[in-house]
Motif scaffolding. Sequence first.
Motif, short mmCIF file in Angstrom:
data_model
loop_
_atom_site.label_atom_id
_atom_site.label_comp_id
_atom_site.label_asym_id
_atom_site.label_seq_id
_atom_site.Cartn_x
_atom_site.Cartn_y
_atom_site.Cartn_z
N GLN A 190 -4.82 -4.09 11.63
CA GLN A 190 -5.19 -5.47 11.38
C GLN A 190 -5.83 -5.55 10.00
N GLY A 191 -5.83 -6.73 9.44
CA GLY A 191 -6.47 -6.90 8.15
C GLY A 191 -5.53 -7.54 7.15
N PRO A 192 -6.03 -7.79 5.95
CA PRO A 192 -5.22 -8.49 4.93
C PRO A 192 -4.10 -7.61 4.38
N ILE A 193 -3.02 -8.27 3.97
CA ILE A 193 -1.88 -7.60 3.35
C ILE A 193 -1.96 -7.84 1.85
N LEU A 218 4.02 -13.00 6.44
CA LEU A 218 2.80 -12.40 5.92
C LEU A 218 2.15 -13.21 4.80
N GLY A 219 2.90 -14.13 4.22
CA GLY A 219 2.34 -14.93 3.13
C GLY A 219 2.24 -14.19 1.83
N VAL A 220 2.96 -13.07 1.69
CA VAL A 220 2.96 -12.27 0.47
C VAL A 220 4.39 -12.16 -0.02
N THR A 221 4.62 -12.38 -1.31
CA THR A 221 5.96 -12.28 -1.87
C THR A 221 6.32 -10.82 -2.10
N PRO A 222 7.31 -10.29 -1.40
CA PRO A 222 7.67 -8.88 -1.56
C PRO A 222 8.32 -8.62 -2.92
N THR A 223 8.20 -7.39 -3.38
CA THR A 223 8.97 -6.93 -4.52
C THR A 223 10.18 -6.17 -3.99
N LEU A 224 11.29 -6.26 -4.71
CA LEU A 224 12.51 -5.56 -4.33
C LEU A 224 12.69 -4.34 -5.22
N GLU A 225 12.80 -3.19 -4.61
CA GLU A 225 13.02 -1.93 -5.33
C GLU A 225 14.46 -1.51 -5.12
N SER A 226 15.20 -1.34 -6.21
CA SER A 226 16.63 -1.07 -6.12
C SER A 226 16.89 0.27 -5.43
N ALA A 227 17.88 0.25 -4.52
CA ALA A 227 18.30 1.45 -3.80
C ALA A 227 19.77 1.28 -3.43
N SER A 228 20.40 2.35 -3.00
CA SER A 228 21.83 2.28 -2.67
C SER A 228 22.09 1.55 -1.36
N THR A 229 21.13 1.59 -0.45
CA THR A 229 21.24 0.88 0.83
C THR A 229 19.86 0.31 1.18
N VAL A 233 10.75 0.09 3.74
CA VAL A 233 9.78 -0.99 3.57
C VAL A 233 8.40 -0.37 3.47
N ARG A 234 7.63 -0.84 2.50
CA ARG A 234 6.26 -0.36 2.33
C ARG A 234 5.32 -1.55 2.29
N VAL A 235 4.28 -1.49 3.13
CA VAL A 235 3.29 -2.56 3.20
C VAL A 235 1.95 -1.97 2.80
N THR A 236 1.31 -2.59 1.81
CA THR A 236 0.00 -2.13 1.34
C THR A 236 -1.09 -3.00 1.96
N LEU A 237 -1.95 -2.36 2.75
CA LEU A 237 -3.04 -3.06 3.41
C LEU A 237 -4.27 -3.11 2.50
N GLY A 238 -5.29 -3.80 2.96
CA GLY A 238 -6.53 -3.86 2.21
C GLY A 238 -7.08 -2.47 1.93
N VAL A 241 -4.25 0.99 1.35
CA VAL A 241 -3.66 1.85 2.37
C VAL A 241 -2.22 1.42 2.63
N ASP A 242 -1.29 2.38 2.62
CA ASP A 242 0.13 2.06 2.78
C ASP A 242 0.62 2.40 4.19
N VAL A 243 1.44 1.48 4.73
CA VAL A 243 2.23 1.74 5.94
C VAL A 243 3.68 1.68 5.51
N GLU A 244 4.45 2.74 5.81
CA GLU A 244 5.80 2.83 5.26
C GLU A 244 6.81 3.20 6.33
N LEU A 245 7.97 2.53 6.26
CA LEU A 245 9.14 2.88 7.07
C LEU A 245 10.23 3.35 6.12
N GLU A 246 10.78 4.51 6.38
CA GLU A 246 11.82 5.06 5.53
C GLU A 246 13.01 5.49 6.38
#
Length: 328
Positions: A190-193, A218-229, A233-238, A241-246
């Motif tokens: 929990q907490g701000p994104i 989330l109310g945050v505009t994501p950045t797009l990082e170029s990849a082949s597929t 997804v990476r979410v930076t918390l307050g 701190v990063d939470v990442e799905l790869e």
Amino acid sequence: MISLWDTDGESVTHALASERRSAGGVASGLALSLVVVVDEKRIRDAEAAATIAAAAHPCRIIIVARYDVKTEQSRLDAEIVVGGRLGPCEAVVMRMRGRLALHAESVVMPLLAPDVPVVTWWHMVPPDRIAHDPLGVVADRRITDAGQSPDPVAALRTRADDYAPGDTDLAWTRTTPWRTLIAGAFDAFQGPIEAVCVRAPENDPSGVLLAGWMKARLGVTPTLESASTLSGVRVTLGGGVDVELEAQRDNTAILRRPGLPDRILPLSGRALGDELAEELRRLDPDQPYAAALSAATGATGLDQRTPVRVHVWHDPALAERPEAVYAQ
């Protein structure tokens, strides 16, 4: 199977009724009518996908391929299958040539199953305006696929401009596994994104819609990082701190969370028929899709638009001969 060559709509309707009686009315419990608009080269793919979807949602499948709409001579060829190669359902495959193709609804509407919703799916590049296609106007739910367009991201903007409640897109459906994992990843936090990053190809409509969904939620505009597929997804918390799905190559994804061990989660691709079946589960307006499309394209007020479309006559022949328009 019954094949009718150079026929008419009335003969197709009678042949379908006759084949149903011969088969003992195998599809008496139809949940909907599925109208598939497709190019000739994709008919078999569309049949396979519709068969998978029909196993979960019994329906009457009406596949329409249209050709040479600018020629004066019309022709209708049809195949009728009840309980055959397309599974335990009713199916009509029609190939329309000439000016008849511009009035496909005159043949399709008598074939619709009575008193059930109508879904139209374009397994091809859809019209810029759904109202130009009467097969879309008669539908309660309309399914497009931005991935079929030469410029998929521009196609999303077109879909937003033309959106009406009841529209959806298979590029959105393909984000379902990702959205499921992302939502589950936040169960323990929990907490701000502070920031969001989506790794995907620049022209991937699913990546754009996934970013739009996260922006809407989330109310945050994501950045797009170029990849082949679409691969992460990476979410930076307050506090940074990063939470990442790869995504991994073995149809799994790694979830990395601070203070917790990494988790291996399923992230398998799905067949086209499974994606179609997901969209047939609900026939009400897809509000999360509308919110994601709005956030991704900047279009506003999508949910406030009327769900009812009125057919707008569009003749490709006149579009190429504008002088004919003024001569009328």
